[in-house]
Write a protein that holds these residues in place. Structure first.
Motif, PDB file in Angstrom:
ATOM      1  N   HIS A  40       0.842  -1.091  -0.015  1.00 46.20           N
ATOM      2  CA  HIS A  40      -0.087  -0.044   0.026  1.00 46.20           C
ATOM      3  C   HIS A  40       0.845   1.200  -0.115  1.00 46.20           C
ATOM      4  CE1 HIS A  40      -3.859  -2.296   1.849  1.00 46.20           C
ATOM      5  NE2 HIS A  40      -3.427  -2.364   0.588  1.00 46.20           N
ATOM      6  N   ILE A  41       1.743   1.130   0.817  1.00 39.19           N
ATOM      7  CA  ILE A  41       2.811   2.464   0.947  1.00 39.19           C
ATOM      8  C   ILE A  41       3.400   2.570  -0.539  1.00 39.19           C
ATOM      9  CG2 ILE A  41       4.771   3.154   2.082  1.00 39.19           C
ATOM     10  CD1 ILE A  41       4.082   1.839   4.602  1.00 39.19           C
ATOM     11  N   TYR A  42       3.870   1.631  -0.888  1.00 34.09           N
ATOM     12  CA  TYR A  42       4.488   1.571  -2.329  1.00 34.09           C
ATOM     13  C   TYR A  42       3.604   2.371  -3.480  1.00 34.09           C
ATOM     14  CZ  TYR A  42       6.598   0.181  -6.899  1.00 34.09           C
ATOM     15  OH  TYR A  42       6.813  -0.082  -8.062  1.00 34.09           O
ATOM     16  N   PHE A  43       2.482   1.774  -3.428  1.00 36.08           N
ATOM     17  CA  PHE A  43       1.571   2.323  -4.592  1.00 36.08           C
ATOM     18  C   PHE A  43       1.115   3.922  -4.185  1.00 36.08           C
ATOM     19  CE2 PHE A  43       0.296  -2.363  -5.214  1.00 36.08           C
ATOM     20  CZ  PHE A  43       0.719  -2.417  -6.424  1.00 36.08           C
ATOM     21  N   LEU A  44       0.712   3.940  -3.031  1.00 40.13           N
ATOM     22  CA  LEU A  44       0.286   5.554  -2.672  1.00 40.13           C
ATOM     23  C   LEU A  44       1.285   6.600  -2.607  1.00 40.13           C
ATOM     24  CD1 LEU A  44      -2.412   4.477   0.194  1.00 40.13           C
ATOM     25  CD2 LEU A  44      -2.700   5.093  -2.356  1.00 40.13           C
ATOM     26  N   ASP A  45       2.397   6.084  -1.802  1.00 42.15           N
ATOM     27  CA  ASP A  45       3.412   7.173  -1.808  1.00 42.15           C
ATOM     28  C   ASP A  45       4.514   7.258  -2.723  1.00 42.15           C
ATOM     29  OD1 ASP A  45       2.078   7.437   0.534  1.00 42.15           O
ATOM     30  OD2 ASP A  45       3.449   6.768   2.038  1.00 42.15           O
ATOM     31  N   TYR A  46       4.657   6.035  -3.561  1.00 40.21           N
ATOM     32  CA  TYR A  46       5.610   6.089  -4.552  1.00 40.21           C
ATOM     33  C   TYR A  46       5.315   5.969  -5.694  1.00 40.21           C
ATOM     34  CZ  TYR A  46       9.953   4.933  -6.972  1.00 40.21           C
ATOM     35  OH  TYR A  46      11.046   5.122  -7.871  1.00 40.21           O
ATOM     36  N   MET A  47       4.430   4.986  -6.105  1.00 37.20           N
ATOM     37  CA  MET A  47       4.260   4.705  -7.746  1.00 37.20           C
ATOM     38  C   MET A  47       3.252   5.628  -8.428  1.00 37.20           C
ATOM     39  SD  MET A  47       3.571   0.978  -9.847  1.00 37.20           S
ATOM     40  CE  MET A  47       4.412   1.120 -11.251  1.00 37.20           C
ATOM     41  N   LEU A  48       2.192   5.779  -7.761  1.00 34.44           N
ATOM     42  CA  LEU A  48       1.201   6.629  -8.175  1.00 34.44           C
ATOM     43  C   LEU A  48       1.776   8.153  -8.303  1.00 34.44           C
ATOM     44  CD1 LEU A  48      -2.033   5.003  -6.737  1.00 34.44           C
ATOM     45  CD2 LEU A  48      -1.340   5.111  -9.101  1.00 34.44           C
ATOM     46  N   PRO A  49       2.142   8.688  -7.393  1.00 34.61           N
ATOM     47  CA  PRO A  49       2.613  10.027  -7.466  1.00 34.61           C
ATOM     48  C   PRO A  49       3.671  10.112  -8.653  1.00 34.61           C
ATOM     49  CG  PRO A  49       2.679   9.537  -5.090  1.00 34.61           C
ATOM     50  CD  PRO A  49       2.484   8.198  -5.901  1.00 34.61           C
TER      51      PRO A  49
ATOM     52  N   ASP B 228       6.499   7.049 -21.202  1.00 26.61           N
ATOM     53  CA  ASP B 228       7.051   6.613 -19.958  1.00 26.61           C
ATOM     54  C   ASP B 228       6.003   6.526 -18.940  1.00 26.61           C
ATOM     55  OD1 ASP B 228       9.493   6.063 -19.291  1.00 26.61           O
ATOM     56  OD2 ASP B 228      10.007   7.936 -18.326  1.00 26.61           O
ATOM     57  N   ALA B 229       5.059   7.484 -19.172  1.00 26.73           N
ATOM     58  CA  ALA B 229       3.776   7.390 -18.119  1.00 26.73           C
ATOM     59  C   ALA B 229       2.961   6.160 -18.364  1.00 26.73           C
ATOM     60  CB  ALA B 229       3.182   8.762 -18.139  1.00 26.73           C
ATOM     61  N   LEU B 230       2.819   5.931 -19.675  1.00 31.28           N
ATOM     62  CA  LEU B 230       1.925   5.032 -20.160  1.00 31.28           C
ATOM     63  C   LEU B 230       2.549   3.645 -19.808  1.00 31.28           C
ATOM     64  CD1 LEU B 230       0.784   6.223 -23.639  1.00 31.28           C
ATOM     65  CD2 LEU B 230      -0.636   5.361 -21.671  1.00 31.28           C
ATOM     66  N   TYR B 231       3.963   3.542 -19.866  1.00 39.03           N
ATOM     67  CA  TYR B 231       4.564   2.101 -19.546  1.00 39.03           C
ATOM     68  C   TYR B 231       4.198   1.984 -18.093  1.00 39.03           C
ATOM     69  CZ  TYR B 231       7.286   0.644 -23.546  1.00 39.03           C
ATOM     70  OH  TYR B 231       7.683   0.235 -24.812  1.00 39.03           O
ATOM     71  N   ASP B 232       4.586   3.001 -17.317  1.00 41.06           N
ATOM     72  CA  ASP B 232       4.504   2.683 -15.784  1.00 41.06           C
ATOM     73  C   ASP B 232       2.699   2.587 -15.585  1.00 41.06           C
ATOM     74  OD1 ASP B 232       7.071   3.623 -15.602  1.00 41.06           O
ATOM     75  OD2 ASP B 232       6.516   5.418 -14.445  1.00 41.06           O
ATOM     76  N   ILE B 233       1.888   3.128 -16.274  1.00 39.88           N
ATOM     77  CA  ILE B 233       0.431   2.672 -15.912  1.00 39.88           C
ATOM     78  C   ILE B 233       0.496   1.296 -16.209  1.00 39.88           C
ATOM     79  CG2 ILE B 233      -1.810   3.154 -16.714  1.00 39.88           C
ATOM     80  CD1 ILE B 233      -1.142   6.074 -17.131  1.00 39.88           C
TER      81      ILE B 233
END
Lengths: 199, 235
Positions: free
Chosen positions: B88-97, B194-199
């Motif tokens: 959860h921390i990874y998604f909310l504080d790192y990946m999505l931002p 880059d954004a799309l790859y990440d998505i």
């Protein structure tokens, strides 16, 4: 099932070559978003369909001792479709136990049509190239302007139920389910102007 | 023939990563640091104080895509919850931002066109994911803590755990298709790609995360409830 969801297919086959090949083909079928899992033994197949609901199981008919398509459907407990991999031709009796058969020499168009008819009901099928009707476009404009279903119904002299049906069809045709997504669609397609809407 | 696990405790830790680099994420969330040389999974887990059964259950599930019938017996619920919280921390504080920043730069955000709406869509999505994860931590995880503490909270059972997981990944699917079909033509192509790859990656990882909750967490809580004498209403 919904068109924009991924199809879950389990490939159950003892030969790793056939299993990997079939699994690879199924994932690349044009127009079908499939995700595959491979299992190589009957206990693994049972664990797999019990833990992770699958839409289709593609199974070698000679797979494991106690294996039968009906047993598999019962173990799955959902509307699992069981497809036989035909390495050598099956007789009619054996075929009738399965929802479909896929031969190892099957071509791509035929695999696509078989998987389509197993996975999607006929009324879902032709939807993807269907254009929006004039009424649907009108409704999009009103949704984007922030009107509720009730307000839209009053404005267009429709029942709320009819408006909801239109909205469902719009979501299905465009694969857009959110209001912001619809707004983007409406602006890009010049149904509304950015100045007309409250953001 | 018995059903078999993909990896055993005697496997070398480095082999796991060499087979599938995505397992680095699993390792990190369990708190396992790199630099373990040629040690086996069991040795690394012992050295770094990680529950080996739980770690391997997640690794095998992520690798094979399904669980074996006896999986709940291999899992420490406390260790699995720790792992899920780290996710959860990874998604909310790192990946999505990080995706938001790339999106913001890539679409050359202005207030007068759809680029603004794309960002709005993303922000709505982020708050939806946050809401979902907070719900889990406030209800499910607290309930499990109470179960582990021996005095289970009344009025909640894991069978009431709602399954609004579908939306969490399907909204990202919608975002992708909106950017591809209706995205601004003057966007910076490299940044937007880059954004799309990440998505795409985020969608895969979120789907996998939700599956771990459904297929590993839920069965092990059901088992815990049974051990604590709570009759589960699960079918």
């Amino acid at each position: 099932m919904n068109r924009d969801e991924k199809l879950h297919i389990v490939v159950a086959e003892t030969s790793p070559v056939i299993s990997a090949g079939l699994s690879f083909c199924l994932r690349r079928l044009p127009g079908i978003q499939a995700q595959t899992l491979e299992v190589h033994s009957y206990p693994d197949l049972l664990d797999c369909i019990k833990s992770t609901p699958a839409d289709i199981a593609v199974v070698n008919p000679t797979f494991g001792g106690t294996f039968s398509p009906q047993h598999l459907r019962e173990a799955a407990g959902n509307d699992l479709k069981v497809v036989a991999i035909e390495i050598t031709p099956l007789d009619r009796q054996a075929r009738s136990l399965y929802d479909e058969t896929i031969s190892i020499v099957e071509d791509v168009p035929s695999m696509v049509s078989k998987i389509r008819s197993l996975a999607y009901s006929p009324d879902e099928n032709p939807s993807d190239k269907e254009p929006l009707s004039q009424r649907e476009k009108e409704i999009i404009v009103l949704v984007v302007k922030g009107m509720t279903n009730k307000e839209i119904a009053e404005r267009l002299f429709l029942s709320v139920h009819t408006v909801m049906t239109h909205r469902r069809n719009i979501a299905r045709k465009l694969e857009i389910h959110s209001a912001t997504g619809l707004t983007i669609y409406a602006i890009v397609n010049h149904l509304v102007d950015l100045t007309e809407i409250n953001l | 023939m018995e059903s078999e696990y993909h990896y055993s405790p005697a496997e070398k830790m480095a082999t796991l990563i060499a087979d599938n680099y995505r397992l680095i994420q699993v390792m990190t969330r369990f708190g396992i640091r790199v630099g373990f040389g040629d040690k086996t999974v069991a040795e690394v887990c012992r050295d770094q104080n990680v529950d080996c059964g739980t770690f391997l259950s997640v690794v095998n599930f992520v690798t094979d895509g399904y669980t074996h019938a006896d999986v709940a017996g291999q899992i420490s619920v406390a260790a699995l919850m720790h792992y899920l919280k780290q996710s959860h921390i990874y998604f909310l504080d790192y990946m999505l931002p990080a995706i938001r920043r790339k999106l913001l730069d890539g679409i050359r955000m202005r207030t007068d066109d759809v680029s603004f709406l794309i960002l709005k869509f993303f922000d709505e999505y982020m708050s939806q994911v946050r809401g979902h994860m907070e719900y889990e931590e406030k209800t499910v995880f607290l309930y499990v803590d109470s179960l582990l503490g021996g005095s289970p909270k009344e009025g909640f059972s894991i069978s009431t755990y709602s399954d609004h997981h579908e939306e969490v990944a399907s909204s990202l699917h919608e975002l992708k298709s909106i950017i591809i079909k209706y995205g601004p033509a003057d966007a910076d192509a490299n940044l937007l790609n880059d954004a799309l790859y990440d998505i795409y990656r985020c969608e895969e990882e979120l789907t996998s995360h939700c599956l771990v909750e459904d297929e590993l967490l839920v069965p092990s809580i059901v088992r815990l409830e049974q051990e604590s004498g709570i009759k589960s209403r699960m079918k």
